[in-house]
Design a protein around this motif. Structure first.
Motif, PDB file in Angstrom:
ATOM      1  N   CYS A  44      14.537  20.259  -6.954  1.00 41.47           N
ATOM      2  CA  CYS A  44      15.304  21.054  -6.102  1.00 41.47           C
ATOM      3  C   CYS A  44      16.956  20.969  -6.661  1.00 41.47           C
ATOM      4  O   CYS A  44      17.273  19.997  -6.960  1.00 41.47           O
ATOM      5  CB  CYS A  44      15.208  21.418  -4.780  1.00 41.47           C
ATOM      6  SG  CYS A  44      15.879  19.791  -3.864  1.00 41.47           S
ATOM      7  N   TRP A  87       7.018  22.608  -4.480  1.00 40.24           N
ATOM      8  CA  TRP A  87       7.973  22.362  -5.610  1.00 40.24           C
ATOM      9  C   TRP A  87       8.225  20.971  -5.906  1.00 40.24           C
ATOM     10  O   TRP A  87       7.949  20.164  -4.992  1.00 40.24           O
ATOM     11  CB  TRP A  87       9.332  23.085  -5.383  1.00 40.24           C
ATOM     12  CG  TRP A  87      10.021  22.657  -4.003  1.00 40.24           C
ATOM     13  CD1 TRP A  87      10.289  23.394  -2.967  1.00 40.24           C
ATOM     14  CD2 TRP A  87      10.877  21.623  -3.724  1.00 40.24           C
ATOM     15  NE1 TRP A  87      11.009  22.785  -1.952  1.00 40.24           N
ATOM     16  CE2 TRP A  87      11.364  21.657  -2.493  1.00 40.24           C
ATOM     17  CE3 TRP A  87      11.301  20.360  -4.594  1.00 40.24           C
ATOM     18  CZ2 TRP A  87      12.219  20.641  -1.905  1.00 40.24           C
ATOM     19  CZ3 TRP A  87      11.933  19.626  -3.914  1.00 40.24           C
ATOM     20  CH2 TRP A  87      12.477  19.584  -2.744  1.00 40.24           C
ATOM     21  N   VAL A 132      14.142  26.777   0.995  1.00 37.73           N
ATOM     22  CA  VAL A 132      13.679  25.617   0.253  1.00 37.73           C
ATOM     23  C   VAL A 132      13.348  24.257   1.135  1.00 37.73           C
ATOM     24  O   VAL A 132      12.195  23.682   0.595  1.00 37.73           O
ATOM     25  CB  VAL A 132      14.927  24.946  -0.647  1.00 37.73           C
ATOM     26  CG1 VAL A 132      14.436  24.043  -1.593  1.00 37.73           C
ATOM     27  CG2 VAL A 132      15.194  26.038  -1.464  1.00 37.73           C
ATOM     28  N   ALA A 183      12.554  24.684  -7.422  1.00 39.45           N
ATOM     29  CA  ALA A 183      13.034  25.478  -6.358  1.00 39.45           C
ATOM     30  C   ALA A 183      14.458  26.103  -6.749  1.00 39.45           C
ATOM     31  O   ALA A 183      15.395  25.019  -7.025  1.00 39.45           O
ATOM     32  CB  ALA A 183      13.202  24.829  -5.253  1.00 39.45           C
TER      33      ALA A 183
END
Length: 270
Positions: A106, A103, A94, A46
């Motif tokens: 991050c 995801w 996110v 992400a």
């Protein structure tokens, strides 16, 4: 529905193992870490475009670039994993995508709210949260912002939104979908204050002489690498990786290469 740009990047062959700056609690092979972090076989990363200090769009084609991207690519090389970059316009998007399992890795600021679902490394970059006001505003100091009748524009779900939600007692937060949109809302609705990461505020003030950035900062923002909590078994390797990237100069070089020299490399983890 959040915006995404997907691009599959094939990782080069696994690099030779390099000693890490800090010793993991237990020796972990790259293959073991790869299985934990990316069970699908592709590391889905992400990338938050809401923080221009760490990620930017390439003007030539819009692809993500910046320190977050370089760190992700290095992780992919070390773990011999292909990388899929998933871009988001704001940090809040996110964290929302985490609920969808969208995801594997991050790059966000550490915050207690985010830590309910994300496990973070120690910070690798330190940036600051600052306030912006109009030139004719009577507000001259950060401490003067938290007063009745003061409206503060913020990007929804940003680190500074989460922080100010806890800290402000009298001022009112006005949330825009993204950090850049909060500056537009500050101007369009004639709000008294805009909060943001200091670097984009300085750039905005340079382009708009009718506004100014208040001196100092209202918070320190610790940028770190995060993974979903259920994959915490990979954290010893990832924490050691981050410490090596700071100590080796990788982080400092990445900031300089993207023109973000005002951000600071975080100190070594205690």
């Amino acid at each position: 529905m959040h915006l995404r740009r997907r691009g599959l990047l094939a990782a080069p062959a696994l690099l030779a193992s390099v000693p890490l700056a800090s010793t993991p609690l237990r020796a972990q092979s790259p293959a073991e870490v790869a299985r934990i972090m990316a069970p699908s076989g592709t590391l889905r990363v992400a990338i938050n475009f809401g923080n221009p200090v760490l990620a930017q769009r390439d003007p030539a084609g819009g692809a993500p670039r910046g320190l977050s991207v370089e760190l992700a690519q290095e992780i992919g090389r070390r773990l011999n994993l292909p990388i899929e970059m998933i871009t988001y316009p704001a940090a809040g998007r996110v964290t929302e995508a985490l609920r969808e399992g969208a995801w594997d890795l991050c790059f966000l600021a550490i915050d207690p709210v985010r830590a309910q679902g994300i496990t973070f490394t120690a910070p690798y970059v330190i940036i600051e949260g600052a306030y912006l006001v109009r030139q004719d505003s009577p507000i001259r100091d950060n401490a003067e912002v938290d007063r009745p009748g003061i409206r503060v524009a913020v990007g929804r779900g940003s680190a500074y939104d989460l922080f100010l939600t806890r800290e402000l007692r009298h001022a009112t937060l006005v949330r825009a979908p993204t950090s850049p949109a909060s500056l537009e809302q500050f101007r369009a609705e004639n709000l008294e204050v805009a909060a943001n990461v200091k670097q984009p505020l300085i750039a905005y003030a340079a382009a708009n002489p009718d506004v100014r950035v208040l001196p100092g900062r209202f918070m320190v923002i610790e940028q770190a690498v995060g993974i979903p909590q259920e994959r915490e078994a990979a954290m010893p390797w990832l924490r050691a990786f981050v410490e090596e990237m700071k100590a080796s100069g990788f982080v400092a070089r990445g900031l300089a290469a993207s023109g973000q020299t005002s951000a600071e490399v975080a100190p070594p983890a205690s």
